[in-house]
Write an enzyme that holds these catalytic residues in place. Structure first.
Site, PDB file in Angstrom:
ATOM      1  N   ASP A  59      -3.508   4.416   1.891  1.00  0.00           N
ATOM      2  CA  ASP A  59      -3.768   4.594   3.395  1.00  0.00           C
ATOM      3  C   ASP A  59      -4.029   5.973   3.510  1.00  0.00           C
ATOM      4  OD1 ASP A  59      -3.886   3.472   5.915  1.00  0.00           O
ATOM      5  OD2 ASP A  59      -2.211   4.834   6.104  1.00  0.00           O
ATOM      6  N   LYS A  65       7.953   9.402  -2.507  1.00  0.00           N
ATOM      7  CA  LYS A  65       7.452  10.804  -2.933  1.00  0.00           C
ATOM      8  C   LYS A  65       7.869  11.309  -4.143  1.00  0.00           C
ATOM      9  CE  LYS A  65       7.392  12.208   1.997  1.00  0.00           C
ATOM     10  NZ  LYS A  65       8.353  11.316   2.509  1.00  0.00           N
ATOM     11  N   SER A  66       8.631  10.426  -4.963  1.00  0.00           N
ATOM     12  CA  SER A  66       8.914  10.621  -6.301  1.00  0.00           C
ATOM     13  C   SER A  66       8.302   9.707  -7.269  1.00  0.00           C
ATOM     14  CB  SER A  66      10.380  11.063  -6.476  1.00  0.00           C
ATOM     15  OG  SER A  66      10.927   9.926  -6.327  1.00  0.00           O
ATOM     16  N   LYS A 113      -8.784   7.126   8.667  1.00  0.00           N
ATOM     17  CA  LYS A 113      -8.753   6.696   9.955  1.00  0.00           C
ATOM     18  C   LYS A 113      -9.431   7.661  10.825  1.00  0.00           C
ATOM     19  CE  LYS A 113      -4.043   4.876   9.230  1.00  0.00           C
ATOM     20  NZ  LYS A 113      -3.381   5.866   8.455  1.00  0.00           N
ATOM     21  N   SER A 121      -5.794   0.915  14.919  1.00  0.00           N
ATOM     22  CA  SER A 121      -4.392   1.124  14.456  1.00  0.00           C
ATOM     23  C   SER A 121      -3.410   1.431  15.876  1.00  0.00           C
ATOM     24  CB  SER A 121      -4.189   2.097  13.604  1.00  0.00           C
ATOM     25  OG  SER A 121      -2.966   2.596  13.356  1.00  0.00           O
ATOM     26  N   ARG A 142       8.129   3.694  -8.526  1.00  0.00           N
ATOM     27  CA  ARG A 142       8.356   2.415  -9.248  1.00  0.00           C
ATOM     28  C   ARG A 142       9.317   1.552  -8.515  1.00  0.00           C
ATOM     29  NH1 ARG A 142       8.271   6.465 -13.337  1.00  0.00           N
ATOM     30  NH2 ARG A 142      10.663   6.962 -13.246  1.00  0.00           N
ATOM     31  N   TYR A 197      -3.936  13.446   8.805  1.00  0.00           N
ATOM     32  CA  TYR A 197      -2.806  13.621   8.160  1.00  0.00           C
ATOM     33  C   TYR A 197      -3.414  15.176   7.403  1.00  0.00           C
ATOM     34  CZ  TYR A 197      -1.458   8.958   8.462  1.00  0.00           C
ATOM     35  OH  TYR A 197      -1.201   7.823   8.944  1.00  0.00           O
ATOM     36  N   HIS A 257      -7.730   5.305  14.493  1.00  0.00           N
ATOM     37  CA  HIS A 257      -6.354   5.597  14.315  1.00  0.00           C
ATOM     38  C   HIS A 257      -5.428   5.279  15.431  1.00  0.00           C
ATOM     39  CE1 HIS A 257      -3.496   8.663  12.143  1.00  0.00           C
ATOM     40  NE2 HIS A 257      -2.954   7.871  12.556  1.00  0.00           N
ATOM     41  N   GLY A 269       0.891  -1.249  -0.058  1.00  0.00           N
ATOM     42  CA  GLY A 269       0.073   0.056  -0.107  1.00  0.00           C
ATOM     43  C   GLY A 269       0.856   1.365   0.092  1.00  0.00           C
TER      44      GLY A 269
HETATM   45  N1  LIG Z   1      -1.144   4.182  12.286  1.00  0.00           N
HETATM   46  C1  LIG Z   1      -0.155   5.120  12.542  1.00  0.00           C
HETATM   47  O1  LIG Z   1      -0.315   5.972  13.353  1.00  0.00           O
HETATM   48  C2  LIG Z   1       0.846   5.458  11.443  1.00  0.00           C
HETATM   49  C3  LIG Z   1       2.136   6.131  11.693  1.00  0.00           C
HETATM   50  C4  LIG Z   1       2.971   6.436  10.695  1.00  0.00           C
HETATM   51  C5  LIG Z   1       2.793   6.091   9.426  1.00  0.00           C
HETATM   52  N2  LIG Z   1       1.382   5.613   8.943  1.00  0.00           N
HETATM   53  C6  LIG Z   1       1.156   5.337   7.603  1.00  0.00           C
HETATM   54  O2  LIG Z   1       2.225   4.327   7.137  1.00  0.00           O
HETATM   55  C7  LIG Z   1       2.608   5.060   5.946  1.00  0.00           C
HETATM   56  C8  LIG Z   1       4.159   4.575   5.808  1.00  0.00           C
HETATM   57  O3  LIG Z   1       4.842   5.138   6.828  1.00  0.00           O
HETATM   58  P1  LIG Z   1       6.062   5.596   6.524  1.00  0.00           P
HETATM   59  O4  LIG Z   1       6.115   6.928   5.846  1.00  0.00           O
HETATM   60  O5  LIG Z   1       6.993   5.789   7.928  1.00  0.00           O
HETATM   61  O6  LIG Z   1       6.818   4.590   5.657  1.00  0.00           O
HETATM   62  P2  LIG Z   1       8.413   4.330   5.204  1.00  0.00           P
HETATM   63  O7  LIG Z   1       8.291   3.891   3.690  1.00  0.00           O
HETATM   64  O8  LIG Z   1       9.192   3.659   6.130  1.00  0.00           O
HETATM   65  O9  LIG Z   1       9.149   5.714   5.062  1.00  0.00           O
HETATM   66  C9  LIG Z   1       9.108   6.773   4.281  1.00  0.00           C
HETATM   67  C10 LIG Z   1      10.406   7.537   4.402  1.00  0.00           C
HETATM   68  O10 LIG Z   1      11.079   6.469   3.486  1.00  0.00           O
HETATM   69  C11 LIG Z   1      11.843   7.147   2.517  1.00  0.00           C
HETATM   70  N3  LIG Z   1      11.856   6.483   1.314  1.00  0.00           N
HETATM   71  C12 LIG Z   1      10.860   5.920   0.499  1.00  0.00           C
HETATM   72  N4  LIG Z   1      10.920   5.098  -0.448  1.00  0.00           N
HETATM   73  C13 LIG Z   1      12.510   4.962  -0.233  1.00  0.00           C
HETATM   74  C14 LIG Z   1      13.388   4.268  -1.235  1.00  0.00           C
HETATM   75  N5  LIG Z   1      12.964   3.486  -2.182  1.00  0.00           N
HETATM   76  N6  LIG Z   1      14.877   4.689  -0.785  1.00  0.00           N
HETATM   77  C15 LIG Z   1      15.299   5.292   0.185  1.00  0.00           C
HETATM   78  N7  LIG Z   1      14.399   6.057   0.930  1.00  0.00           N
HETATM   79  C16 LIG Z   1      13.016   5.717   0.639  1.00  0.00           C
HETATM   80  C17 LIG Z   1      11.125   8.665   2.245  1.00  0.00           C
HETATM   81  O11 LIG Z   1      11.975   9.553   1.935  1.00  0.00           O
HETATM   82  P3  LIG Z   1      11.631  10.874   1.111  1.00  0.00           P
HETATM   83  O12 LIG Z   1      10.951  11.681   1.941  1.00  0.00           O
HETATM   84  O13 LIG Z   1      13.216  11.518   0.568  1.00  0.00           O
HETATM   85  O14 LIG Z   1      11.033  10.456  -0.139  1.00  0.00           O
HETATM   86  C18 LIG Z   1      10.675   8.777   3.423  1.00  0.00           C
HETATM   87  O15 LIG Z   1      11.371   9.545   4.338  1.00  0.00           O
HETATM   88  C19 LIG Z   1       2.603   6.133   6.075  1.00  0.00           C
HETATM   89  O16 LIG Z   1       2.433   7.116   5.036  1.00  0.00           O
HETATM   90  C20 LIG Z   1       0.966   6.335   6.769  1.00  0.00           C
HETATM   91  O17 LIG Z   1      -0.157   6.020   5.696  1.00  0.00           O
HETATM   92  C21 LIG Z   1       0.786   5.160  10.022  1.00  0.00           C
END
Ligand SMILES: NC(=O)c1ccc[n+]([C@@H]2O[C@H](COP(=O)([O-])OP(=O)(O)OC[C@H]3O[C@@H](n4cnc5c(N)ncnc54)[C@H](OP(=O)(O)O)[C@@H]3O)[C@@H](O)[C@H]2O)c1
Length: 296
Positions: free
Chosen positions: A32, A245-246, A66, A149, A251, A37, A99, A5
């Site tokens: 998600d 984010k890109s 959520k 969650s 991909r 957010y 949430h 996701g």
């Molecule tokens: N239920 C909750 O309380 C809760 C809490 C946290 C998150 N979430 C959900 O979970 C989702 C995922 O969590 P998360 O954002 O912590 O996930 P994550 O994918 O572990 O972390 C995102 C970070 O990883 C980097 N990143 C992404 N792809 C990459 C790659 N291929 N190579 C290197 N770095 C990479 C991004 O950098 P850049 O910014 O430089 O792209 C960003 O800083 C959230 O968007 C949200 O929907 C839920």
């Protein structure tokens, strides 16, 4: 629910739109979201545009959002749900999650604090009261599944036991430094999907993406560290959320392939233990930039 996701925890509105569009184009079909957010409108805009341009039907995508902590009172649940639906521009949701298990003072302030800066909790509502209100959303056909969650196993068990409609999904932080093995076993035995967030360690450095075990496997199998971490999550039987984010990263993160068993074993032997997001302890978000209470 597609196991892989796209998470929309993206503080910038313009980036939310481009990243959601890029994710859809890369092949992500699971999105998600959360009222907390503050960008459901932008996600909805990107999804509507992407669906129209790509000839993708609503039924082809899976959308979650959520309920925030300040909306736990049963009478606030349906209006909060409907407001999310309206912002997303959707007629139904595939999944609605509570949430966090923490009820905050009910109202429009998402971050209610007393004069000492402490969160004002709401002791007048139980998690089961809120769960019953979510069950009614399913009864009325407004969402197809409900879940929780940021919950620990000890608090999940009584809800599971009392629920008329069982939780379909439990979304928690999980990665090789926080495998949540006991929770995963509980979920697997009961047909609940464990949906892992922060699978790449939320991009914190130094962290999982630089771990020698992960980078070593990545070099060996010809994948990137991110692809290795996402593949591990899926192969161990969780669903997983990531936030590229890109377009290039979307991909990359979508292009995952099974790892050999010895690589999975190697990751499972990692001893480092680290929780990155303290939200599970207090209900206060660990990854969302804190806003002033007056503008929250
Ligand atoms: N239920 C909750 O309380 C809760 C809490 C946290 C998150 N979430 C959900 O979970 C989702 C995922 O969590 P998360 O954002 O912590 O996930 P994550 O994918 O572990 O972390 C995102 C970070 O990883 C980097 N990143 C992404 N792809 C990459 C790659 N291929 N190579 C290197 N770095 C990479 C991004 O950098 P850049 O910014 O430089 O792209 C960003 O800083 C959230 O968007 C949200 O929907 C839920």
């Amino acid at each position: 629910m597609p196991a892989l996701g796209f998470g929309t925890l993206i503080p910038d509105a313009a980036v939310t739109i481009t990243a959601s569009r890029d994710a859809l184009e890369a092949g992500f079909r699971h999105f998600d979201c959360a009222e907390r957010y503050g960008n459901e409108r932008e996600v909805g805009q990107a999804l509507q545009a992407g669906l129209a341009a790509g000839g993708i039907a609503r039924e082809d995508i899976f959308v979650t959002t959520k309920l925030w902590n300040s909306n736990h009172r049963p009478e606030r649940v349906e209006p909060a749900f409907q407001a999310s639906l309206d912002r997303l521009g959707l007629k139904y949701l595939d999944l609605y999650l509570i949430h966090t298990p923490y009820a905050f003072q009910p109202g429009d302030n998402q971050d209610p604090r007393d004069q000492n800066g402490n969160v004002i909790y709401d002791r007048g509502v139980t998690l089961l009261d809120t769960w019953r209100a979510l069950e009614r959303l399913v009864d009325h056909g407004k969402c197809r599944a409900i879940g929780l969650s940021d919950i620990v196993l000890e608090d999940l068990k009584p809800i599971y036991e009392s629920a008329r409609i069982k939780p379909a999904v439990v979304q928690v932080e999980s990665h090789p430094y926080l495998p949540e093995t006991e929770l995963l076993e509980f979920c697997k035995e009961r047909g609940i999907v464990l949906l892992a967030f922060a699978p790449l360690g939320h991009g914190m450095k130094p962290g999982l993406l630089e771990d020698a075990v992960i980078t070593g496997i990545a070099a060996r199998v010809g994948k990137t560290p991110a692809q290795v971490l996402l593949a591990w999550a899926i192969q161990r039987g969780t669903a997983v959320l990531t936030t590229p984010k890109s377009a290039a990263r979307a991909r990359e993160n979508f292009d995952i392939a099974p790892l050999p068993q010895d690589a999975l074993d190697q990751i499972n032997r990692i001893q480092t233990r680290q929780r990155l997001n303290p939200v599970v302890n207090t209900g206060v978000p660990g990854f969302i930039p804190q806003r002033k209470a007056s503008v929250a």
